[in-house]
Scaffold this active site. Structure first.
Site, PDB file in Angstrom:
ATOM      1  CB  CYS A  74      -2.012  46.594  18.042  1.00 61.07           C
ATOM      2  SG  CYS A  74      -0.392  46.316  18.675  1.00 61.07           S
ATOM      3  NE  ARG A  93      -4.493  50.860  14.356  1.00 60.84           N
ATOM      4  CZ  ARG A  93      -4.921  52.065  14.736  1.00 60.84           C
ATOM      5  NH1 ARG A  93      -5.396  52.758  14.013  1.00 60.84           N
ATOM      6  NH2 ARG A  93      -4.715  52.177  16.197  1.00 60.84           N
ATOM      7  CD1 TRP A 110       4.930  48.827  15.485  1.00 59.46           C
ATOM      8  CD2 TRP A 110       4.883  49.435  17.719  1.00 59.46           C
ATOM      9  NE1 TRP A 110       6.105  49.585  15.711  1.00 59.46           N
ATOM     10  CE2 TRP A 110       5.935  49.839  17.085  1.00 59.46           C
ATOM     11  CE3 TRP A 110       4.633  49.675  18.991  1.00 59.46           C
ATOM     12  CZ2 TRP A 110       6.968  50.885  17.930  1.00 59.46           C
ATOM     13  CZ3 TRP A 110       5.476  50.319  19.641  1.00 59.46           C
ATOM     14  CH2 TRP A 110       6.489  50.946  19.126  1.00 59.46           C
ATOM     15  CG  ASN A 124      -4.563  49.345  19.590  1.00 63.79           C
ATOM     16  OD1 ASN A 124      -5.339  50.345  19.082  1.00 63.79           O
ATOM     17  ND2 ASN A 124      -3.301  49.665  19.921  1.00 63.79           N
ATOM     18  N   GLY A 125      -3.064  48.771  22.806  1.00 60.21           N
ATOM     19  CA  GLY A 125      -2.953  49.699  23.873  1.00 60.21           C
ATOM     20  C   GLY A 125      -1.923  48.885  24.791  1.00 60.21           C
ATOM     21  CD  GLU A 173       8.328  65.301   6.863  1.00 65.09           C
ATOM     22  OE1 GLU A 173       8.808  65.250   7.741  1.00 65.09           O
ATOM     23  OE2 GLU A 173       7.846  64.408   6.140  1.00 65.09           O
ATOM     24  CE  LYS A 206       8.636  60.985   5.501  1.00 64.26           C
ATOM     25  NZ  LYS A 206       7.524  61.564   6.091  1.00 64.26           N
ATOM     26  CD  GLU A 243       9.624  57.975   8.235  1.00 66.99           C
ATOM     27  OE1 GLU A 243       8.688  57.438   9.145  1.00 66.99           O
ATOM     28  OE2 GLU A 243       8.952  58.868   7.455  1.00 66.99           O
ATOM     29  CG  HIS A 280      28.272  76.490  15.415  1.00 69.03           C
ATOM     30  ND1 HIS A 280      29.117  77.355  16.107  1.00 69.03           N
ATOM     31  CD2 HIS A 280      27.507  77.259  14.810  1.00 69.03           C
ATOM     32  CE1 HIS A 280      28.895  78.488  15.663  1.00 69.03           C
ATOM     33  NE2 HIS A 280      27.816  78.599  14.736  1.00 69.03           N
ATOM     34  CE  LYS A 283      -0.147  56.983   7.684  1.00 68.60           C
ATOM     35  NZ  LYS A 283       1.252  57.621   7.613  1.00 68.60           N
TER      36      LYS A 283
END
Ligand code: F6R
Length: 614
Positions: A2, A27, A75, A101-102, A487, A491, A494, A510, A609
């Site tokens: 947010c 955000r 968000w 926001n929160g 990494e 990428k 996502e 395994h 983000k």
């Protein structure tokens, strides 16, 4: 998670609100909305599910006029992404609007008691209680006093928040506060501004005021800002921050998307970070705020991060253990907060966080600080909570990272971690000045090595068909390059929505090897390093079961070229530098696959983000 904005001043509020929300969209982008007080003192709210562009269209249609307003990009946490759950939320009278926001942790209990008093709720969000509580305070104990009403409101909240409120009874004022979520304000000749971070403000000012948790600020039309601390006293000299990012750094500047732009910016970011770091005492890093003696006593390091920043931590562990010979434990912040922690008298905590606002990372750092550890932050965002709470902060200076998927912050954070490792190694005598200088010179080669990877981007484009229609893929690597595989897979997941599973190559047999069937895509990171031959064996095991293997390998590796479907080549370099360079191929590959699938590489679904909720 947010983003919020606010403006009161001489101009029409809508312009800053919409541009500010667009700049904060990274955000969260489930829904967006604005509330503006019209010249006839009416509160108008326009909000909708979806992106800021959709909101812009609705605002154009509604022809919103007024010079005081607030805005929000969401968000979703409580309540589905839907028009009714979009902010701003209003109280029962419709004269008060809030953005938040929160997370309000006690919202169920508050909502129950507000309902019992006759309040009607229009959304399923936790945030709406704030509007009703503020309304009660405004019409009750804090009549006519925006600051008092907000103080009264937050006294009943539990959780985290950055809040902005407007009320049509006082058409030129905005009142804001924060507790655990970021918020900055700025005063200019044109009026007073608020935003979740400096990015939207960089186009209107180069100086902002940072609010501390508990501060309440009153913003007025003439640009005046009065800050009160948690005890109600006026803060005569609130903490300022100069913005050294110019607004153009957060624009596309000719690129088709921010991810592409940010990948391209990596060499310059690393050059900035490395500049003038080598001094007569090894690596110069006053930011650590620890004496050489204190550093030499460090006997354990906890590294805390989430997502991509956690992956940086894995590289940092290898470098610190290899160069400085200190035991390192790397922890997912979200797990660490509920686990046993074993600190010594000389444990150093390294928090790695691009945004500096990740709630889990901050909570972990606070926990370790409470146990007496020194906290050192590696972050990108100036004045972020991580920077303010840590004992020392190394800014990676990568510039604003707007695309949700982190790229330039990842490589810059790896270089920053290498510098910290060298500083520790020099302090405790594990490395001589000469060794340090040698590695530093290797690091100075990284920007050009990355530029060379850009010249080879055609290789990544060629590999696209292997992943484009795949639902699943394995990413393999060993040693430091198991992290490159993690990494790269993150990428791919996502932004291209391919279920890429990363595994240390030797572990594949395994379990995950059972996934391989003819045509199954495997990406193997197999540079010329001390585990090269072992990784080649794992490639062979995959090929024997029909996998299509794309390798990241060092120039001239004929053996790998013969075996694999395709190779993404990297120049020859020190094996400890490879992860910083090789990952660039995997960033580009994921981006090309996502683009080939027609996906929005900057705003992947379900993500935000800056993850300011636990
Ligand atoms: C992935 C990504 C996230 C972040 C994570 C932590 O590309 O960007 O995994 O790395 O949310 O964020 P920071 O580094 O801001 O703490």
């Amino acid at each position: 998670m947010c983003g919020i904005v606010g403006y009161t001043g001489k101009n029409q509020a809508i312009n800053y609100l919409l541009d500010g929300l667009a700049a904060l969209e990274y955000r969260g982008y489930d829904s967006a909305g604005v509330a503006i007080i019209s010249p006839s003192r009416h509160l108008h709210v326009v909000k909708c599910q979806g992106r800021v562009e959709a909101l812009r269209q609705r605002c154009d249609d509604a022809n919103l006029v007024g010079s005081c307003g607030i805005g929000h990009t969401r968000w979703a946490t409580h309540g589905a992404p839907a028009d009714r759950n979009a902010h701003p939320h209003t109280d029962c009278s419709g004269s008060i609007a809030i953005v938040h926001n929160g997370i309000i942790e006690n919202f169920e209990e508050l909502r129950r008691s507000l309902r019992a008093e006759g309040h009607e709720f229009k959304s399923e969000t936790d945030s709406e209680v704030i509007a009703h509580l503020f309304g009660d305070a405004w019409n009750g104990p804090a009549k006519g006093d925006m600051v008092g009403a907000l103080r009264n409101t937050v006294a009943r909240l539990e959780g985290s928040w950055a809040i902005a409120v407007i009320c049509s009874d006082v058409p030129d004022q905005i009142v804001v506060t924060r507790c655990g979520s970021p918020l900055v304000v700025a005063s200019t000749e044109d009026g007073a501004y608020a935003a979740s971070d400096v990015i939207p403000l960089s186009s209107v000012t180069d100086h902002v005021v940072q609010l501390e948790d508990g501060d309440i600020a009153l913003l007025e039309k003439d640009g005046g800002i009065t800050v009160y601390d948690a005890s109600g006293g006026e803060v005569t000299e609130p903490k300022g921050l100069d913005i050294d990012w110019d607004a153009s750094m957060a624009t596309l500047g000719g690129h088709s998307d921010f991810m592409g732009k940010e990948i391209a910016e990596q060499p310059e970011a690393i050059e900035r970070l490395l500049k003038d770091r080598l001094g007569k005492h090894g690596i110069e890093m006053d930011e650590l705020r620890m004496t050489r003696e204190e550093l030499s006593q460090v006997d354990r390091v906890y590294i805390i991060g989430c997502g991509t920043s956690y992956n940086v931590g894995l590289i940092a562990k290898t470098l610190i253990e290899h160069w400085a010979r200190i035991f390192v434990s790397v922890e997912f912040a979200s797990e660490f907060n509920y686990a046993d922690v074993l600190v010594t008298d000389h444990t150093l905590c390294l928090i790695i966080t691009q945004s500096g606002e990740t709630a889990d990372t901050l909570a972990a750092a606070r926990r370790l600080k409470g146990m007496g550890c020194k906290i050192f932050a590696i972050t990108n965002v100036l004045g972020s909570s991580a920077a303010r709470e840590a004992d020392g902060t190394l800014y990676v200076q990568a510039g604003p990272e707007v695309a949700v998927a982190s790229t330039k912050a990842y490589t810059a954070q790896m270089v920053a971690s290498a510098l910290v490792a060298l500083r520790l190694a020099f302090a405790n005598g594990s490395m001589t000045p000469c060794d340090v200088e040698m590695i530093y010179r290797e690091l100075r080669q990284v920007p050009d090595l990355i530029r060379e990877i850009f010249n080879r981007s055609w290789q990544d484009k060629q590999a696209v068909p292997i992943f484009q229609d795949a639902t699943s893929a394995l990413y393999l690597g060993r040693g430091t390059n198991s992290t490159t595989a993690y990494e790269g897979a993150l990428k791919m997941k996502e932004i291209a929505y391919v279920h890429a599973e990363a595994y240390p190559a030797g572990e594949m047999k395994h379990g995950p090897i059972a996934l391989i069937e003819p045509g199954f895509p495997v990406l193997a990171v197999v540079p010329d390093d001390h585990v090269h031959d072992k990784t080649v064996s794992n490639i062979m095991e995959s090929i024997a079961r029909g996998a299509k293997v794309v390798a990241v390998a060092t120039d001239g590796d004929e053996e790998v070229a013969q075996l694999c479907e395709q190779v993404l080549w990297v120049p020859k370099m020190d094996e400890y530098i490879v992860p910083i360079v090789a990952v660039v191929h995997l960033q580009m590959l994921a981006r090309y696959v996502a683009k080939a699938k027609g996906l929005d590489v900057d705003k992947p679904r379900n993500l935000a983000k800056s993850v300011t909720v636990e």
